[in-house]
Design a protein around this motif. Structure first.
Motif, PDB file in Angstrom:
ATOM      1  N   LEU A 209       0.805  -1.227   0.000  1.00 52.35           N
ATOM      2  CA  LEU A 209       0.000   0.000   0.000  1.00 52.35           C
ATOM      3  C   LEU A 209       0.835   1.274   0.000  1.00 52.35           C
ATOM      4  O   LEU A 209       0.501   2.254  -0.674  1.00 52.35           O
ATOM      5  CB  LEU A 209      -0.902  -0.044   1.242  1.00 52.35           C
ATOM      6  CG  LEU A 209      -1.679   1.204   1.643  1.00 52.35           C
ATOM      7  CD1 LEU A 209      -2.736   1.523   0.593  1.00 52.35           C
ATOM      8  CD2 LEU A 209      -2.349   0.991   3.007  1.00 52.35           C
ATOM      9  N   GLU A 210       1.895   1.269   0.773  1.00 57.63           N
ATOM     10  CA  GLU A 210       2.617   2.521   1.006  1.00 57.63           C
ATOM     11  C   GLU A 210       3.732   2.723  -0.035  1.00 57.63           C
ATOM     12  O   GLU A 210       4.328   1.762  -0.499  1.00 57.63           O
ATOM     13  CB  GLU A 210       3.247   2.494   2.410  1.00 57.63           C
ATOM     14  CG  GLU A 210       2.283   2.134   3.535  1.00 57.63           C
ATOM     15  CD  GLU A 210       1.384   3.309   3.942  1.00 57.63           C
ATOM     16  OE1 GLU A 210       1.533   4.414   3.369  1.00 57.63           O
ATOM     17  OE2 GLU A 210       0.524   3.107   4.812  1.00 57.63           O
ATOM     18  N   ASP A 211       4.036   3.980  -0.339  1.00 53.96           N
ATOM     19  CA  ASP A 211       5.185   4.266  -1.213  1.00 53.96           C
ATOM     20  C   ASP A 211       6.463   3.799  -0.534  1.00 53.96           C
ATOM     21  O   ASP A 211       7.348   3.220  -1.148  1.00 53.96           O
ATOM     22  CB  ASP A 211       5.298   5.770  -1.486  1.00 53.96           C
ATOM     23  CG  ASP A 211       4.163   6.242  -2.377  1.00 53.96           C
ATOM     24  OD1 ASP A 211       3.610   5.401  -3.116  1.00 53.96           O
ATOM     25  OD2 ASP A 211       3.813   7.433  -2.315  1.00 53.96           O
ATOM     26  N   ASP A 212       6.540   4.093   0.764  1.00 49.75           N
ATOM     27  CA  ASP A 212       7.699   3.687   1.550  1.00 49.75           C
ATOM     28  C   ASP A 212       7.148   3.092   2.841  1.00 49.75           C
ATOM     29  O   ASP A 212       6.623   3.814   3.680  1.00 49.75           O
ATOM     30  CB  ASP A 212       8.574   4.921   1.832  1.00 49.75           C
ATOM     31  CG  ASP A 212       9.739   4.589   2.769  1.00 49.75           C
ATOM     32  OD1 ASP A 212       9.859   3.418   3.195  1.00 49.75           O
ATOM     33  OD2 ASP A 212      10.509   5.510   3.073  1.00 49.75           O
ATOM     34  N   SER A 213       7.271   1.771   2.968  1.00 53.27           N
ATOM     35  CA  SER A 213       6.586   1.120   4.095  1.00 53.27           C
ATOM     36  C   SER A 213       7.219   1.487   5.443  1.00 53.27           C
ATOM     37  O   SER A 213       6.625   1.259   6.490  1.00 53.27           O
ATOM     38  CB  SER A 213       6.532  -0.393   3.906  1.00 53.27           C
ATOM     39  OG  SER A 213       7.824  -0.913   3.765  1.00 53.27           O
ATOM     40  N   SER A 214       8.402   2.085   5.424  1.00 55.07           N
ATOM     41  CA  SER A 214       8.974   2.520   6.702  1.00 55.07           C
ATOM     42  C   SER A 214       8.475   3.921   7.085  1.00 55.07           C
ATOM     43  O   SER A 214       8.668   4.373   8.215  1.00 55.07           O
ATOM     44  CB  SER A 214      10.505   2.489   6.637  1.00 55.07           C
ATOM     45  OG  SER A 214      10.969   3.384   5.669  1.00 55.07           O
ATOM     46  N   GLU A 215       7.844   4.611   6.132  1.00 55.98           N
ATOM     47  CA  GLU A 215       7.236   5.916   6.412  1.00 55.98           C
ATOM     48  C   GLU A 215       5.781   5.879   5.975  1.00 55.98           C
ATOM     49  O   GLU A 215       5.387   6.550   5.014  1.00 55.98           O
ATOM     50  CB  GLU A 215       7.954   7.017   5.598  1.00 55.98           C
ATOM     51  CG  GLU A 215       9.390   7.248   5.958  1.00 55.98           C
ATOM     52  CD  GLU A 215       9.536   8.258   7.080  1.00 55.98           C
ATOM     53  OE1 GLU A 215       8.548   8.959   7.399  1.00 55.98           O
ATOM     54  OE2 GLU A 215      10.640   8.334   7.641  1.00 55.98           O
TER      55      GLU A 215
END
Ligand code: CA
Length: 232
Positions: A209-215
Motif C-alpha cells: 500500500l505505502e510508497d515507503d513502508s517505513s514511512e
C-alpha cells in the motif's frame, strides 16, 4: 451444493490419514500429497478450495510451496507448524498463508478453521456481482463490496486478510485499535494465534500500500497502543 475440495500436503501419513478421515466425514472432498513438489502440482492443477500445508516436507518445503502457489492463486492456505517452530508461523504468514495451526491440534479446531477460511472466500465470491461501493482516500480507492483496493488506479493485489484489515481500519478512520482487538474483529473467530500475526499482516499490507513502508502514510502505528488508518 458441490463438495468443497481440500488438498492436504503432509508427509506424515498417519496425520494425513486422520485429517482425511475426519474431513470426509464432514463431506469434504479430499486430495493428498506427501511431498512438496507433488503438492504444488496438485494445488495448481486441481484448484482446491483450501490447502492444508505442512512446513517440513520432502523435496520442497511448505514455505516454497506457499510462495509458489501465491504467485497465481488466492486459495486459502492453512500452514501446519510444529510447536517449537515459532519462527515458522511468522514466515508462513509473510509468504502469504492465511492462517496456521500448531501441531498437535484437535480435529475440531482444525475443522473449525477450515470452515471459517472457506466461508470467507465464499462471502467474497458472492460479492462479485454486487454493486461497487468505492470509497476514496486520497489516491487510494477501496471497493468495500468487491474486496478490491487500488492505488493510482492500479490494483494492490491484497490477500483476503490484508484487505479485511485495511477495510476494517479504513471504515473506522483515525480510531486506534490494539492488536488484540484487531485479532478478534478481523480474524473473526476465536483465534489461538498470537498478536504478531497482526504485525506481520500490517507489514505485508504496508509493503503493498505505502510508497515507503517505513514511512507509512495510510496505516499508522500508535506507539504502545496499536494501529489506525488515516487519510494522507
Ligand atoms: Ca512433515
Amino acid at each position: 451444493m458441490e463438495p468443497k475440495k481440500v488438498l492436504i500436503i503432509e508427509d506424515e501419513k498417519s496425520i494425513s490419514d486422520i485429517i482425511k478421515f475426519n474431513l470426509e466425514k464432514e463431506s469434504f472432498e479430499v486430495d493428498t500429497a506427501f511431498d512438496g513438489q507433488d503438492g504444488l502440482a496438485k494445488a495448481l492443477e486441481n484448484s482446491p478450495d483450501l490447502i492444508l500445508l505442512d512446513v517440513m516436507l520432502p523435496v520442497m518445503d511448505g514455505f516454497a510451496v506457499c510462495k509458489k502457489v501465491r504467485e497465481t492463486s488466492t486459495v486459502p492456505i492453512i500452514m501446519l507448524t510444529a510447536k517449537e517452530e515459532e519462527v515458522d508461523k511468522v514466515l508462513g504468514l509473510e509468504l502469504g498463508a492465511d492462517d496456521y495451526i500448531t501441531k498437535p491440534f484437535g480435529m475440531r479446531e482444525l475443522i473449525a478453521r477450515i470452515k471459517a477460511n472457506i466461508r470467507r472466500t465464499e462471502i467474497v465470491d458472492s460479492l462479485q456481482g454486487e454493486p461497487a461501493d468505492v470509497q476514496v482516500f486520497g489516491n487510494l480507492e477501496i471497493d468495500m463490496n468487491r474486496y478490491e483496493a487500488r492505488k493510482d488506479g492500479i490494483s494492490l493485489e491484497l490477500t483476503l486478510r490484508e484487505f479485511e484489515l485495511l477495510k476494517y481500519l479504513a471504515e473506522r478512520e483515525n480510531k486506534v485499535f490494539s492488536r488484540e482487538q484487531l485479532l478478534e474483529e478481523v480474524w473473526g473467530y476465536e483465534y489461538y494465534g498470537d498478536i504478531r500475526t497482526v504485525d506481520v499482516t500490517i507489514r505485508r499490507l504496508r509493503e503493498k500500500l505505502e510508497d515507503d513502508s517505513s514511512e507509512p502514510q495510510y496505516v499508522m502505528t500508535k506507539r504502545g497502543i496499536g494501529y489506525y488508518f488515516r487519510r494522507p
